[in-house]
Write a protein that holds these residues in place. Structure first.
Motif, PDB file in Angstrom:
ATOM      1  N   SER A 178       0.803  -1.177   0.001  1.00 61.33           N
ATOM      2  CA  SER A 178       0.050  -0.105   0.105  1.00 61.33           C
ATOM      3  C   SER A 178       0.761   1.259  -0.030  1.00 61.33           C
ATOM      4  O   SER A 178       2.118   1.169   0.479  1.00 61.33           O
ATOM      5  N   ALA A 179       0.149   2.309  -0.367  1.00 60.99           N
ATOM      6  CA  ALA A 179       0.859   3.509  -0.334  1.00 60.99           C
ATOM      7  C   ALA A 179      -0.204   4.688  -0.122  1.00 60.99           C
ATOM      8  O   ALA A 179      -1.399   4.532  -0.203  1.00 60.99           O
ATOM      9  N   SER A 180       0.269   5.738   0.531  1.00 61.92           N
ATOM     10  CA  SER A 180      -0.649   6.690   1.065  1.00 61.92           C
ATOM     11  C   SER A 180      -0.704   7.755  -0.288  1.00 61.92           C
ATOM     12  O   SER A 180       0.293   8.021  -1.123  1.00 61.92           O
ATOM     13  N   VAL A 181      -1.876   8.291  -0.528  1.00 66.13           N
ATOM     14  CA  VAL A 181      -2.099   9.263  -1.561  1.00 66.13           C
ATOM     15  C   VAL A 181      -1.144  10.486  -1.505  1.00 66.13           C
ATOM     16  O   VAL A 181      -0.895  11.090  -2.648  1.00 66.13           O
ATOM     17  N   ARG A 182      -0.682  10.763  -0.332  1.00 68.56           N
ATOM     18  CA  ARG A 182       0.141  11.874  -0.185  1.00 68.56           C
ATOM     19  C   ARG A 182       1.485  11.596  -0.761  1.00 68.56           C
ATOM     20  O   ARG A 182       2.400  12.419  -1.041  1.00 68.56           O
ATOM     21  N   ASP A 183       1.695  10.241  -1.020  1.00 72.16           N
ATOM     22  CA  ASP A 183       3.054  10.142  -1.883  1.00 72.16           C
ATOM     23  C   ASP A 183       3.054  10.659  -3.183  1.00 72.16           C
ATOM     24  O   ASP A 183       4.127  10.931  -3.762  1.00 72.16           O
ATOM     25  N   GLY A 184       2.093  10.950  -3.786  1.00 76.82           N
ATOM     26  CA  GLY A 184       1.797  11.400  -5.082  1.00 76.82           C
ATOM     27  C   GLY A 184       1.822  10.489  -6.139  1.00 76.82           C
ATOM     28  O   GLY A 184       2.059   9.310  -5.988  1.00 76.82           O
ATOM     29  N   PRO A 185       1.067  10.963  -7.324  1.00 78.22           N
ATOM     30  CA  PRO A 185       0.679   9.890  -8.429  1.00 78.22           C
ATOM     31  C   PRO A 185       1.975   9.332  -8.944  1.00 78.22           C
ATOM     32  O   PRO A 185       1.995   8.190  -9.516  1.00 78.22           O
TER      33      PRO A 185
END
Length: 99
Positions: free
Chosen positions: A71-78
């Motif tokens: 998983s990854a946070s959307v804060r990591d960016g596209p």
């Protein structure tokens, strides 16, 4: 015109980066608070309002018979998320990823 939910808008941005920078074509779908990108039968990232998750190709050690998820946070960016998804896609394509 109705505004696109944030998870669908984010999936759309990741989809564009996957195509433009990684040459990966994905089909986007959304329903009931989740969006997803159909990339292959072994790789379907799910987009929620605050995070994205996809199968690692391994079994979940805490739940035998279930897939382990990354998983990854959307804060990591596209861009960062697309890079991680592209890495998993190439593992699958080269046979390095487990079924």
């Amino acid at each position: 015109m109705a505004r696109m939910p944030p998870q669908e808008a984010f999936a759309e941005r990741v989809q564009a980066v996957l195509a433009a920078r990684h040459g990966i074509i994905a089909e986007r779908h959304a329903n009931e608070g989740v969006a997803l990108l159909l990339i292959s039968t072994k790789l379907v990232p799910w987009f929620y309002p605050t995070f994205v998750q996809w199968q690692t190709g391994r079994e979940n050690p805490r739940r035998p018979g279930y897939p382990a998820m990354d998983s990854a946070s959307v804060r990591d960016g596209p861009d960062a998320i697309a890079k991680r998804i592209a890495s998993r896609f190439h593992q699958i394509r080269t046979g390095q990823g487990r079924p």
